[in-house]
Motif scaffolding. Sequence first.
Motif, PDB file in Angstrom:
ATOM      1  N   THR A 331       0.831  -1.195   0.000  1.00 43.47           N
ATOM      2  CA  THR A 331       0.000   0.000   0.000  1.00 43.47           C
ATOM      3  C   THR A 331       0.863   1.242   0.000  1.00 43.47           C
ATOM      4  N   GLN A 334      -0.804   6.848   1.756  1.00 46.26           N
ATOM      5  CA  GLN A 334      -2.200   7.266   1.890  1.00 46.26           C
ATOM      6  C   GLN A 334      -3.097   6.067   2.170  1.00 46.26           C
ATOM      7  N   ASP A 335      -2.808   4.924   1.517  1.00 47.23           N
ATOM      8  CA  ASP A 335      -3.578   3.712   1.780  1.00 47.23           C
ATOM      9  C   ASP A 335      -3.357   3.232   3.215  1.00 47.23           C
ATOM     10  N   GLU A 337      -2.694   5.041   5.739  1.00 47.41           N
ATOM     11  CA  GLU A 337      -3.464   5.935   6.609  1.00 47.41           C
ATOM     12  C   GLU A 337      -4.942   5.539   6.603  1.00 47.41           C
ATOM     13  N   ALA A 338      -5.465   5.192   5.425  1.00 52.61           N
ATOM     14  CA  ALA A 338      -6.860   4.779   5.326  1.00 52.61           C
ATOM     15  C   ALA A 338      -7.105   3.494   6.112  1.00 52.61           C
ATOM     16  N   ARG A 341      -7.341   4.239   9.732  1.00 52.71           N
ATOM     17  CA  ARG A 341      -8.630   4.831  10.095  1.00 52.71           C
ATOM     18  C   ARG A 341      -9.711   3.760  10.195  1.00 52.71           C
ATOM     19  N   TYR A 373      -9.204   4.739  -0.114  1.00 52.43           N
ATOM     20  CA  TYR A 373      -9.625   5.880   0.698  1.00 52.43           C
ATOM     21  C   TYR A 373     -11.140   6.063   0.619  1.00 52.43           C
ATOM     22  N   THR A 374     -11.717   5.964  -0.575  1.00 54.30           N
ATOM     23  CA  THR A 374     -13.153   6.148  -0.750  1.00 54.30           C
ATOM     24  C   THR A 374     -13.935   5.085   0.010  1.00 54.30           C
ATOM     25  N   SER A 376     -12.899   3.406   2.572  1.00 53.44           N
ATOM     26  CA  SER A 376     -12.720   3.649   4.008  1.00 53.44           C
ATOM     27  C   SER A 376     -13.672   4.728   4.494  1.00 53.44           C
ATOM     28  N   GLU A 377     -13.925   5.734   3.655  1.00 54.56           N
ATOM     29  CA  GLU A 377     -14.875   6.783   4.026  1.00 54.56           C
ATOM     30  C   GLU A 377     -16.271   6.198   4.218  1.00 54.56           C
ATOM     31  N   ASN A 739      -5.817  14.858   0.579  1.00 53.40           N
ATOM     32  CA  ASN A 739      -6.820  13.828   0.296  1.00 53.40           C
ATOM     33  C   ASN A 739      -7.396  14.056  -1.090  1.00 53.40           C
ATOM     34  N   ASP A 741      -8.732  11.495  -3.099  1.00 57.37           N
ATOM     35  CA  ASP A 741      -9.628  10.447  -3.585  1.00 57.37           C
ATOM     36  C   ASP A 741     -10.976  11.002  -4.011  1.00 57.37           C
TER      37      ASP A 741
END
Length: 1048
Positions: A331, A334-335, A337-338, A341, A373-374, A376-377, A739, A741
């Motif tokens: 990863t 940024q991945d 970090e996602a 989270r 990231y998307t 994960s949101e 961010n 994504d």
Amino acid sequence: MDGYKQRNIISTFYFIMSGYLPNALSDTHTSTDGNCGESPSAAITEGLQSKITSINRKRKHEMPRANRKKTEFANIPHEAKLSLMPSIDTNAAICSESFEHEVVETEMIDTALIPRMDVLKKIINNFVCFGDKECAETNNASCNHFLPKHRRLTLRGIGGVGKTTLAAMTISFTDVRSKFDHILWLNLGKYFNENPHQNNLSYEMYLDCLQILCRQLDVIAEFKPKDFLQPGDSSVIASAKILQGMEQSKIEMSQIIDGLNILIVLDDVWSHEDVEMFNFGEHMSSIFSILLTTRTLDEEPLAGSKLINVDLLNQDEACFLFYSEAGLVATTDQDAEAVGRIIKKCGNLPLAVRIAGRFLKTCRIIQPEKSLYTISEELIRKSCSPGMQPVYILLERSFSFVTDITASLALKFLFSAFTVVFHRDYILRPWVALDAVTLLWKALLRSADFSNLRQSLIRYRFTKLEDIADIMCVMGLLDRKYEKNQNQSKYQTYFRIHHDLMWDYGKMFSSKVSLVDGKVLGYDKNGIQYAENALVNCDDVLSLNTKQWNTSIVKKAQSNDKLLEKANLEPYLINWLPLHMVKAGLFDEVSDLLASEEFFESQMKMNGIEKGICFILSFVRSYNKSWNIGTFVSESPMTFVISVISAYVSRLNLCMEGHTPAKREIGKGLILLGIEHQKLSKWVKSLDLFSEALSIFKSIYNDDDHPDIIHVLKLIDSCALRHVVLVPRGSPHQLCLKNTDAIKSGSDNATLSLELSSHPGYGIVRCEEDSRLVIPAKGVSYQYNLLGVGLKESTIEVTCNSHSVQSISCGRSLFTAMAALDEGIPLILMTDLQFENNGENDDTSKILKAGSFFTFDPSGIIYPTMAPNMCLGVCPNPALYLVAHGSPNGAIFKYSSDLLRSNKLCQTDNHEQSDTDKKHHCCEMHNGIKLELSSHPGMGIVSSLTTCAQIPLLDGIIACSLGLGPVENAVSGEMNENNHLLIFSNDSKSALTVGAEHNITIGKLVWTSDIVENWSHTFVINKDGTISPSQTQNLILGFQVPGKSFYK
């Protein structure tokens, strides 16, 4: 009463009061002197034992016997294998360098299982040792030489924490399997899934359990059915007979396994009273051990039993588990970090982590275009997301401990109210005093809507609210502690939610179910139907419940209820009441409360200066978050509250001379207030507070390298905002968003934080006060705010729709200043245009639209759609702007006297300048006076642009921005006969200006331009070397960078 201990009481009562037992048991013995010789209870005990002994002799040869193991290792029970079955085909085994013992039948082991070796060792050490050598060296009391013959170990933890998996892994190790002839496994929880109205084993369930054990032993046995009950038996008599039958079956099972070394695993125990029915070791001469898993607390553990609380996964274990389930190999940062989270959302709970990993893997298969990231949101923002439903179903079972459906529902409401009401934005699970908890529950249960639920609790014998809190602790819903604060004479009881996922469950329940006129409306998608009508919008239901429950507790706290007189409500009134008033929508009342010095004095008395300020600021943030102001948060009434507190703390500082601890707290409190001012874009005020804190710390510490001094100096430096301007693509000053994504998804109305990856820890923020631009020639005006690069805590959020960018907090749109698209043009947040006489000017609107279109590059760069060669960047120099006269940020010009006599550049006074300075200025006579600063040594006024910009909205006039930079790059200037300060820059000459004459305030940007009608171009040179606009001589030129006088 349906517990095992209760059954014993009923049975004993029955033995004494009825003639069911043989005469030898019921007859009493009387001595010759008329006194009782032996107590009835002693006679009963002796008689019961003789009856059991005779039955044993009669049936001893009728019961089959289990055989010893045929191989070196005991077999692994089938249910244990299912717990370790891989979710995908794999032949990999669990490996660990820290644990040398192999797992047998490794093809059964799931690669995603986390071998928590520290926990496994603790479990295994309760049953076996690791060899004679280790025992000899360490004198390990857990080895077989010291272990008791009959052992019991409890694994306790919330649902999904991995208790069953740990138990299955334990009995799979050869060290354990070699010590026992048979390892047996019973899942007791399944009986209560099928029969939710009870939490103790019935006679039929118990016999079914014994048959399961016999099948695992490969033994055929028959146990006495419940044919001993007679028609007309009362409930007391029937209970006694059933208990006697279960005890007899327990003895018979003991005979089957006596002489063998047995380990039995009781999985998912609901009632610890049931465990005694499987304690066959009482009637065995050989080794017998019990390993049980449970989520409930045994408040009366037997002597010698041991408990291991199974904790959550650590971060590394959780990450490994998630990557394995999601099929991730490598990863990006940024991945990673996602993933972090997601794991945080899952609370490091193994079950939740596994479900989230599988959900991610499925999403990536179905929608490969979605980024990590998307996804994960989706998982994080939607507590009701499909991926979390199995977790909620598991947590739902915690309430099955209470078998009455209505009483269980009442507990869910009370628990959910606790979750929603006692929650702070910065901490999900705060400790809450018992008096505050009971205040909430009293307010709810005494309302008309809760009447039926209250009666169900009374029927279930919950007569005290503290009993409800206690049972929630037993059920694993709440934690409890006892603590005495500095201002309290007695220990107080405190409660908190046991786990983050339990908090999520409470929030989820609150969003699905509500009480209206005493009726339960809505349903839970986990399958529990509460009413025919379904409330569709979960957010509306949650909002309704939140406001209703907070209103109830506020009214109760402010009432004159005599039942509350004994409660200690002062901590609640100080630490919780303002927050609940905010959530109840009582904005005016809470504003008055927080702005009163009496309230702040109460905060300091109870919590101290620094902690008291923390509490008040938490209320302020909650207020600003809840108050729909429709504009910038700086317009919130809380700005006044912060100013009042700041003034109070500054006055308090004057009264604390010589009191070092208090002054240090005051300094830290001023820092907290300064940071809050930054969030409100009050950068000048925050600088004043940081400066005051620095002065306090310097009076306390002799060391300039003290951490407090270093910290406040960094905060002072953070006030030096650099404006966001247009720079060429590829410039070292260009800005990149963190961010991206949401950009890559290309969806309309995407919400985006303008935090920066190009400047870690920083983001695009709003600068100081509003400004208003009026262009009489165009008949148009608008309000705007400049943008800068500041600390990420103040970062603005925007929505992106097509090519327009709009601030979420105020609805203003992103524009280039005055629609210019050249290098160095500032970026602003602008209101809609206001035209004179309500008549829109098409030409003006067309020009401005060119400055309102922006494109987000997937790399994170933002550029004007009409000028793709440019992008958003940071001004390399602190901008020149207006500050208060006397501010440490003011600019003092080294050669101000020469500017006054700029028409005679070489005629300087001998006492004012050295020969070197004279020679320097005479050489630059034709280029004006260099604008070098004495307030900022080695610095001067510099041009922020390589070229000047044309302003289309002002018919193409030339403008150029100025800032603070190295003296060698300083521009020159001169004063003409009209008091215009003319600046020589980029081979051109233009006049200094602050824009429209009617709008000259602190924070107003100062630049150069052609002479424009109705603009302020006249300046005054003050005696102290500063320069002011002619109309407002209380303001001077300056920067957001303090001068040398500040650090003296």
